[in-house]
Motif scaffolding. Structure first.
Motif, PDB file in Angstrom:
ATOM      1  N   GLY A  27       0.820  -1.211   0.000  1.00 30.54           N
ATOM      2  CA  GLY A  27       0.000   0.000   0.000  1.00 30.54           C
ATOM      3  C   GLY A  27       0.857   1.265   0.000  1.00 30.54           C
ATOM      4  O   GLY A  27       0.553   2.228  -0.705  1.00 30.54           O
ATOM      5  N   ARG A  28       1.929   1.247   0.776  1.00 33.64           N
ATOM      6  CA  ARG A  28       2.824   2.413   0.809  1.00 33.64           C
ATOM      7  C   ARG A  28       3.541   2.593  -0.526  1.00 33.64           C
ATOM      8  O   ARG A  28       3.703   3.709  -1.011  1.00 33.64           O
ATOM      9  N   LEU A  29       3.960   1.471  -1.125  1.00 31.02           N
ATOM     10  CA  LEU A  29       4.588   1.550  -2.445  1.00 31.02           C
ATOM     11  C   LEU A  29       3.601   2.094  -3.472  1.00 31.02           C
ATOM     12  O   LEU A  29       3.966   2.901  -4.331  1.00 31.02           O
ATOM     13  N   TYR A  30       2.353   1.653  -3.367  1.00 31.71           N
ATOM     14  CA  TYR A  30       1.329   2.147  -4.296  1.00 31.71           C
ATOM     15  C   TYR A  30       1.121   3.654  -4.109  1.00 31.71           C
ATOM     16  O   TYR A  30       0.970   4.387  -5.087  1.00 31.71           O
ATOM     17  N   ASP A  31       1.107   4.103  -2.866  1.00 32.30           N
ATOM     18  CA  ASP A  31       0.958   5.541  -2.610  1.00 32.30           C
ATOM     19  C   ASP A  31       2.056   6.346  -3.304  1.00 32.30           C
ATOM     20  O   ASP A  31       1.809   7.426  -3.826  1.00 32.30           O
ATOM     21  N   ILE A  32       3.268   5.813  -3.294  1.00 29.21           N
ATOM     22  CA  ILE A  32       4.405   6.522  -3.871  1.00 29.21           C
ATOM     23  C   ILE A  32       4.448   6.393  -5.395  1.00 29.21           C
ATOM     24  O   ILE A  32       4.603   7.378  -6.107  1.00 29.21           O
ATOM     25  N   TYR A  33       4.323   5.159  -5.877  1.00 30.61           N
ATOM     26  CA  TYR A  33       4.560   4.887  -7.297  1.00 30.61           C
ATOM     27  C   TYR A  33       3.283   4.682  -8.106  1.00 30.61           C
ATOM     28  O   TYR A  33       3.359   4.476  -9.321  1.00 30.61           O
ATOM     29  N   TYR A  90      10.347  -0.637  -8.978  1.00 31.42           N
ATOM     30  CA  TYR A  90      10.470   0.822  -8.875  1.00 31.42           C
ATOM     31  C   TYR A  90      11.213   1.197  -7.597  1.00 31.42           C
ATOM     32  O   TYR A  90      12.105   2.044  -7.604  1.00 31.42           O
ATOM     33  N   GLU A  91      10.850   0.556  -6.491  1.00 35.37           N
ATOM     34  CA  GLU A  91      11.482   0.868  -5.209  1.00 35.37           C
ATOM     35  C   GLU A  91      12.962   0.478  -5.224  1.00 35.37           C
ATOM     36  O   GLU A  91      13.798   1.215  -4.695  1.00 35.37           O
ATOM     37  N   ALA A  92      13.293  -0.643  -5.846  1.00 38.14           N
ATOM     38  CA  ALA A  92      14.692  -1.076  -5.914  1.00 38.14           C
ATOM     39  C   ALA A  92      15.544  -0.051  -6.658  1.00 38.14           C
ATOM     40  O   ALA A  92      16.715   0.146  -6.320  1.00 38.14           O
ATOM     41  N   LYS A  93      14.948   0.618  -7.629  1.00 45.23           N
ATOM     42  CA  LYS A  93      15.702   1.594  -8.413  1.00 45.23           C
ATOM     43  C   LYS A  93      15.685   2.988  -7.791  1.00 45.23           C
ATOM     44  O   LYS A  93      16.706   3.667  -7.759  1.00 45.23           O
ATOM     45  N   MET A  94      14.527   3.420  -7.300  1.00 44.06           N
ATOM     46  CA  MET A  94      14.409   4.808  -6.836  1.00 44.06           C
ATOM     47  C   MET A  94      14.531   4.974  -5.327  1.00 44.06           C
ATOM     48  O   MET A  94      14.848   6.063  -4.849  1.00 44.06           O
ATOM     49  N   LYS A  95      14.217   3.935  -4.581  1.00 43.02           N
ATOM     50  CA  LYS A  95      14.367   3.925  -3.117  1.00 43.02           C
ATOM     51  C   LYS A  95      13.632   5.056  -2.395  1.00 43.02           C
ATOM     52  O   LYS A  95      14.095   5.559  -1.373  1.00 43.02           O
ATOM     53  N   LEU A  96      12.482   5.441  -2.910  1.00 40.69           N
ATOM     54  CA  LEU A  96      11.732   6.523  -2.277  1.00 40.69           C
ATOM     55  C   LEU A  96      11.127   6.086  -0.944  1.00 40.69           C
ATOM     56  O   LEU A  96      11.122   6.858   0.023  1.00 40.69           O
ATOM     57  N   LEU A  97      10.612   4.862  -0.861  1.00 38.47           N
ATOM     58  CA  LEU A  97      10.066   4.379   0.406  1.00 38.47           C
ATOM     59  C   LEU A  97      11.176   4.225   1.437  1.00 38.47           C
ATOM     60  O   LEU A  97      11.000   4.601   2.600  1.00 38.47           O
ATOM     61  N   GLU A 139      11.915   7.579   2.740  1.00 39.45           N
ATOM     62  CA  GLU A 139      10.824   8.031   3.610  1.00 39.45           C
ATOM     63  C   GLU A 139      10.919   7.375   4.983  1.00 39.45           C
ATOM     64  O   GLU A 139      10.763   8.031   6.017  1.00 39.45           O
ATOM     65  N   GLU A 140      11.195   6.074   5.011  1.00 39.65           N
ATOM     66  CA  GLU A 140      11.310   5.364   6.281  1.00 39.65           C
ATOM     67  C   GLU A 140      12.511   5.865   7.079  1.00 39.65           C
ATOM     68  O   GLU A 140      12.432   6.019   8.295  1.00 39.65           O
ATOM     69  N   LYS A 141      13.621   6.150   6.388  1.00 38.67           N
ATOM     70  CA  LYS A 141      14.804   6.694   7.069  1.00 38.67           C
ATOM     71  C   LYS A 141      14.486   8.063   7.660  1.00 38.67           C
ATOM     72  O   LYS A 141      14.870   8.362   8.788  1.00 38.67           O
ATOM     73  N   GLN A 142      13.768   8.882   6.919  1.00 37.16           N
ATOM     74  CA  GLN A 142      13.376  10.206   7.399  1.00 37.16           C
ATOM     75  C   GLN A 142      12.476  10.083   8.635  1.00 37.16           C
ATOM     76  O   GLN A 142      12.650  10.828   9.608  1.00 37.16           O
ATOM     77  N   GLU A 143      11.547   9.126   8.615  1.00 37.15           N
ATOM     78  CA  GLU A 143      10.670   8.914   9.774  1.00 37.15           C
ATOM     79  C   GLU A 143      11.480   8.517  11.000  1.00 37.15           C
ATOM     80  O   GLU A 143      11.220   8.989  12.109  1.00 37.15           O
ATOM     81  N   GLN A 144      12.481   7.650  10.801  1.00 38.94           N
ATOM     82  CA  GLN A 144      13.337   7.230  11.913  1.00 38.94           C
ATOM     83  C   GLN A 144      14.157   8.406  12.438  1.00 38.94           C
ATOM     84  O   GLN A 144      14.293   8.576  13.655  1.00 38.94           O
ATOM     85  N   GLN A 145      14.691   9.210  11.530  1.00 37.50           N
ATOM     86  CA  GLN A 145      15.466  10.393  11.931  1.00 37.50           C
ATOM     87  C   GLN A 145      14.586  11.366  12.719  1.00 37.50           C
ATOM     88  O   GLN A 145      15.009  11.915  13.726  1.00 37.50           O
ATOM     89  N   ASN A 146      13.381  11.583  12.230  1.00 40.51           N
ATOM     90  CA  ASN A 146      12.453  12.486  12.924  1.00 40.51           C
ATOM     91  C   ASN A 146      12.126  11.978  14.320  1.00 40.51           C
ATOM     92  O   ASN A 146      12.093  12.751  15.283  1.00 40.51           O
ATOM     93  N   ALA A 147      11.874  10.683  14.434  1.00 39.89           N
ATOM     94  CA  ALA A 147      11.550  10.099  15.735  1.00 39.89           C
ATOM     95  C   ALA A 147      12.734  10.239  16.692  1.00 39.89           C
ATOM     96  O   ALA A 147      12.558  10.595  17.863  1.00 39.89           O
TER      97      ALA A 147
END
Length: 115
Positions: free
Chosen positions: A13-19, A69-76, A79-87
């Motif tokens: 679902g998260r991948l679908y939201d992005i791509y 798509y995720e393997a190439k662009m790594k947007l998710l 995003e997950e790294k940013q969430e961890q950094q924010n937390a």
């Protein structure tokens, strides 16, 4: 703890939201019926006037496509790294406001600089 199939569904679902915008209209329609409307494969098949197997195959192909798509662009991943950094930043800030420990403030600054 969430089971693996549920975690995979959330990831999809998260991948679908992005791509999702990169998919065809038919792929988008099928995935929206599957995720947003929470329809069964049989219900989606009736809606799209195809077989249940065709819906199953389409969802499986879209899942593979989204993972490529995720393997190439790594947007998710970003995003997950940013969430961890924010937390982590919020935790450090919260601890600093409680203790006024300058080491925590330095850690927060380093965390923000590293990102």
């Amino acid at each position: 703890m969430l089971d693996d199939s549920f975690q995979q569904r959330i990831r999809l679902g998260r991948l679908y939201d992005i791509y999702g915008p990169l998919l065809t209209a038919k792929q988008q329609s099928c995935m929206e019926l599957y995720f947003c409307d929470d329809l069964s494969l049989a219900e989606i098949a009736a809606e799209l006037e195809v077989s249940r197997q065709a819906v199953h195959d389409l969802i499986h192909r879209v899942e593979q496509l989204l993972e490529r798509y995720e393997a190439k662009m790594k947007l998710l991943e970003r995003e997950e790294k940013q969430e961890q950094q924010n937390a982590r930043a919020l935790t450090l800030l919260d601890e600093y406001t409680k203790t006024h420990d300058e080491g925590l403030l330095k850690g927060l600054k380093k965390l923000l600089e590293d990102f």
